[in-house]
Scaffold this motif. Sequence first.
Motif, mmCIF file in Angstrom:
data_model
loop_
_atom_site.group_PDB
_atom_site.id
_atom_site.type_symbol
_atom_site.label_atom_id
_atom_site.label_comp_id
_atom_site.label_asym_id
_atom_site.label_seq_id
_atom_site.Cartn_x
_atom_site.Cartn_y
_atom_site.Cartn_z
ATOM 1 N N ASP A 93 0.819 -1.201 0.000
ATOM 2 C CA ASP A 93 0.000 0.000 0.000
ATOM 3 C C ASP A 93 0.857 1.256 0.000
ATOM 4 O OD1 ASP A 93 -2.687 -1.152 0.225
ATOM 5 O OD2 ASP A 93 -1.918 -1.911 2.132
ATOM 6 N N ASP A 94 2.096 1.168 0.504
ATOM 7 C CA ASP A 94 2.944 2.339 0.633
ATOM 8 C C ASP A 94 4.118 2.316 -0.327
ATOM 9 O OD1 ASP A 94 2.577 2.447 4.230
ATOM 10 O OD2 ASP A 94 1.362 3.336 2.632
ATOM 11 N N ARG A 95 4.166 1.375 -1.261
ATOM 12 C CA ARG A 95 5.312 1.284 -2.157
ATOM 13 C C ARG A 95 5.265 2.363 -3.220
ATOM 14 N NH1 ARG A 95 3.956 -4.203 -2.293
ATOM 15 N NH2 ARG A 95 5.086 -5.310 -0.674
ATOM 16 N N ALA A 96 6.417 2.658 -3.764
ATOM 17 C CA ALA A 96 6.480 3.598 -4.865
ATOM 18 C C ALA A 96 5.786 2.997 -6.070
ATOM 19 C CB ALA A 96 7.942 3.914 -5.202
ATOM 20 N N GLU A 97 5.305 3.881 -6.956
ATOM 21 C CA GLU A 97 4.595 3.421 -8.130
ATOM 22 C C GLU A 97 5.487 2.506 -8.957
ATOM 23 O OE1 GLU A 97 2.770 6.548 -10.337
ATOM 24 O OE2 GLU A 97 2.447 7.738 -8.528
ATOM 25 N N GLY A 98 4.922 1.366 -9.398
ATOM 26 C CA GLY A 98 5.670 0.438 -10.234
ATOM 27 C C GLY A 98 6.552 -0.492 -9.463
ATOM 28 N N GLU A 99 6.613 -0.352 -8.147
ATOM 29 C CA GLU A 99 7.501 -1.190 -7.341
ATOM 30 C C GLU A 99 6.701 -2.292 -6.698
ATOM 31 O OE1 GLU A 99 10.048 -0.717 -3.254
ATOM 32 O OE2 GLU A 99 9.917 0.989 -4.605
ATOM 33 N N SER A 100 7.237 -3.470 -6.638
ATOM 34 C CA SER A 100 6.573 -4.584 -5.972
ATOM 35 C C SER A 100 7.609 -5.402 -5.239
ATOM 36 C CB SER A 100 5.850 -5.463 -7.007
ATOM 37 O OG SER A 100 6.792 -6.126 -7.835
ATOM 38 N N GLU A 101 7.126 -6.366 -4.463
ATOM 39 C CA GLU A 101 8.049 -7.215 -3.724
ATOM 40 C C GLU A 101 8.981 -7.955 -4.671
ATOM 41 O OE1 GLU A 101 8.745 -7.592 -0.707
ATOM 42 O OE2 GLU A 101 7.161 -6.511 0.320
ATOM 43 N N GLU A 102 8.474 -8.265 -5.912
ATOM 44 C CA GLU A 102 9.281 -9.044 -6.836
ATOM 45 C C GLU A 102 10.328 -8.206 -7.550
ATOM 46 O OE1 GLU A 102 5.980 -9.178 -6.679
ATOM 47 O OE2 GLU A 102 5.832 -11.127 -5.685
ATOM 48 N N ASP A 103 10.232 -6.880 -7.435
ATOM 49 C CA ASP A 103 11.187 -6.039 -8.142
ATOM 50 C C ASP A 103 12.606 -6.238 -7.643
ATOM 51 O OD1 ASP A 103 9.374 -4.930 -9.837
ATOM 52 O OD2 ASP A 103 8.925 -3.227 -8.540
ATOM 53 N N ARG A 107 16.128 2.014 -3.446
ATOM 54 C CA ARG A 107 15.235 2.325 -2.337
ATOM 55 C C ARG A 107 15.463 3.759 -1.857
ATOM 56 N NH1 ARG A 107 11.146 -1.263 -0.303
ATOM 57 N NH2 ARG A 107 11.649 -3.312 -1.135
ATOM 58 N N ARG A 108 16.730 4.133 -1.714
ATOM 59 C CA ARG A 108 17.040 5.478 -1.254
ATOM 60 C C ARG A 108 16.589 6.501 -2.291
ATOM 61 N NH1 ARG A 108 21.614 2.844 0.929
ATOM 62 N NH2 ARG A 108 22.836 3.244 -0.947
ATOM 63 N N TYR A 109 16.760 6.178 -3.569
ATOM 64 C CA TYR A 109 16.386 7.085 -4.637
ATOM 65 C C TYR A 109 14.878 7.329 -4.641
ATOM 66 C CZ TYR A 109 15.740 8.869 -9.387
ATOM 67 O OH TYR A 109 15.383 9.620 -10.466
ATOM 68 N N ASP A 110 14.103 6.285 -4.322
ATOM 69 C CA ASP A 110 12.655 6.384 -4.344
ATOM 70 C C ASP A 110 12.073 6.863 -3.014
ATOM 71 O OD1 ASP A 110 11.987 3.526 -6.518
ATOM 72 O OD2 ASP A 110 12.435 5.618 -6.965
ATOM 73 N N SER A 111 12.890 7.091 -2.009
ATOM 74 C CA SER A 111 12.366 7.371 -0.674
ATOM 75 C C SER A 111 11.454 8.605 -0.620
ATOM 76 C CB SER A 111 13.505 7.508 0.333
ATOM 77 O OG SER A 111 14.384 8.556 -0.024
ATOM 78 N N PRO A 112 11.710 9.702 -1.342
ATOM 79 C CA PRO A 112 10.764 10.819 -1.291
ATOM 80 C C PRO A 112 9.376 10.418 -1.796
ATOM 81 C CG PRO A 112 12.870 11.558 -2.159
ATOM 82 C CD PRO A 112 12.924 10.061 -2.113
ATOM 83 N N LEU A 113 9.343 9.638 -2.877
ATOM 84 C CA LEU A 113 8.069 9.171 -3.409
ATOM 85 C C LEU A 113 7.388 8.235 -2.426
ATOM 86 C CD1 LEU A 113 6.021 8.984 -5.682
ATOM 87 C CD2 LEU A 113 7.434 7.205 -6.732
ATOM 88 N N ARG A 114 8.183 7.370 -1.795
ATOM 89 C CA ARG A 114 7.613 6.454 -0.808
ATOM 90 C C ARG A 114 7.032 7.223 0.376
ATOM 91 N NH1 ARG A 114 8.690 1.226 -0.699
ATOM 92 N NH2 ARG A 114 8.981 1.187 1.545
ATOM 93 N N ARG A 115 7.731 8.276 0.791
ATOM 94 C CA ARG A 115 7.221 9.074 1.905
ATOM 95 C C ARG A 115 5.903 9.748 1.530
ATOM 96 N NH1 ARG A 115 12.759 10.284 2.694
ATOM 97 N NH2 ARG A 115 12.544 12.236 1.529
ATOM 98 N N ARG A 116 5.824 10.242 0.289
ATOM 99 C CA ARG A 116 4.601 10.886 -0.155
ATOM 100 C C ARG A 116 3.443 9.890 -0.173
ATOM 101 N NH1 ARG A 116 1.950 11.073 -4.814
ATOM 102 N NH2 ARG A 116 3.659 10.202 -6.052
ATOM 103 N N ARG A 117 3.711 8.695 -0.690
ATOM 104 C CA ARG A 117 2.660 7.684 -0.750
ATOM 105 C C ARG A 117 2.259 7.224 0.654
ATOM 106 N NH1 ARG A 117 1.297 5.183 -5.285
ATOM 107 N NH2 ARG A 117 1.005 3.181 -4.240
ATOM 108 N N ALA A 118 3.229 7.159 1.559
ATOM 109 C CA ALA A 118 2.907 6.786 2.943
ATOM 110 C C ALA A 118 2.012 7.844 3.577
ATOM 111 C CB ALA A 118 4.185 6.608 3.745
#
Length: 283
Positions: free
Chosen positions: A46-56, A63-74
């Motif tokens: 529910d809180d993953r960055a767009e296009g990201e999944s457990e299988e990625d 992960r660090r690169y996407d952290s701002p997007l992850r924070r926004r989604r969280a």
Amino acid sequence: MAASAHPDDDTAGITHTAGTGASVHTTDGGNGSGDDGSGAFGGDDDDRAEGESEEDGASPDRRRYDSPLRRRRAAETRERIVAAGSALVHGFPTWDWSSLTFRAVADRAGVSERTVYRHFATERQLHDAVMGRLEEEVGLSYDQLRLDDLPALAERVLASLSTFEVWRGVAAYPQPPFVAEDERRRAALLRAVTEAAPSSWSQEQRLEAAAAIDVLWNLPTFERLIAGWKLDAAQATSTVTWAIGLLVEAVRGRPPGTLPVPGQPAPDRPPAVPPVPGQIGPD
């Protein structure tokens, strides 16, 4: 042969031990947390960055690169959870919040129960967040609260109550156990107010004043003073009688629906000194 893993493989996060066929699953490049470490119960899609999944099998760098997007989604997920809690409370038939559970909020928000746990460790924290949202909805803030702000603040809060489902059943509220006694009490209060109020008062103003006294002269008020304010019985009694005394003084001068003007006495009457809590009267 040494263990190896490739961050770009579909098997990233799986460490293969050569010659044994055994494998050990380590998520997030081996930190063992299950996500970026922001949640007590690990990651959730529910809180993953767009296009990201457990299988990625995203590498730590990604992960660090996407952290701002992850924070926004969280943050968006948390907002959805709190909004869902507010919507549930508005629909409750009573003020009982026992039904405001992790499961109920998760279902309403369209997220997993595990996601709600990630944002709120306990139901108390969840309830506090929902209460905060309800206060925001009416502009209620206890910071720097002043007495002069109370009338306008109370008006906003009480006006907002019409948006709650619980008030649809107020007219059908069960009758008190002693119906006849309650009717006599209300009639007596209205008669006393009508006799004391200036002739310029409307019948509606007399009714509102009598109702205000009845609210103070009632068991729930006494219970609130003892349970909420931790007053003993004597203090609670003193507080109620003091407040009723103020209302009695107001009945003789200022009708309901009017606000006092600072420095100006009540109409038709010289300014009165309000009784002091715990003091019966002048010597």
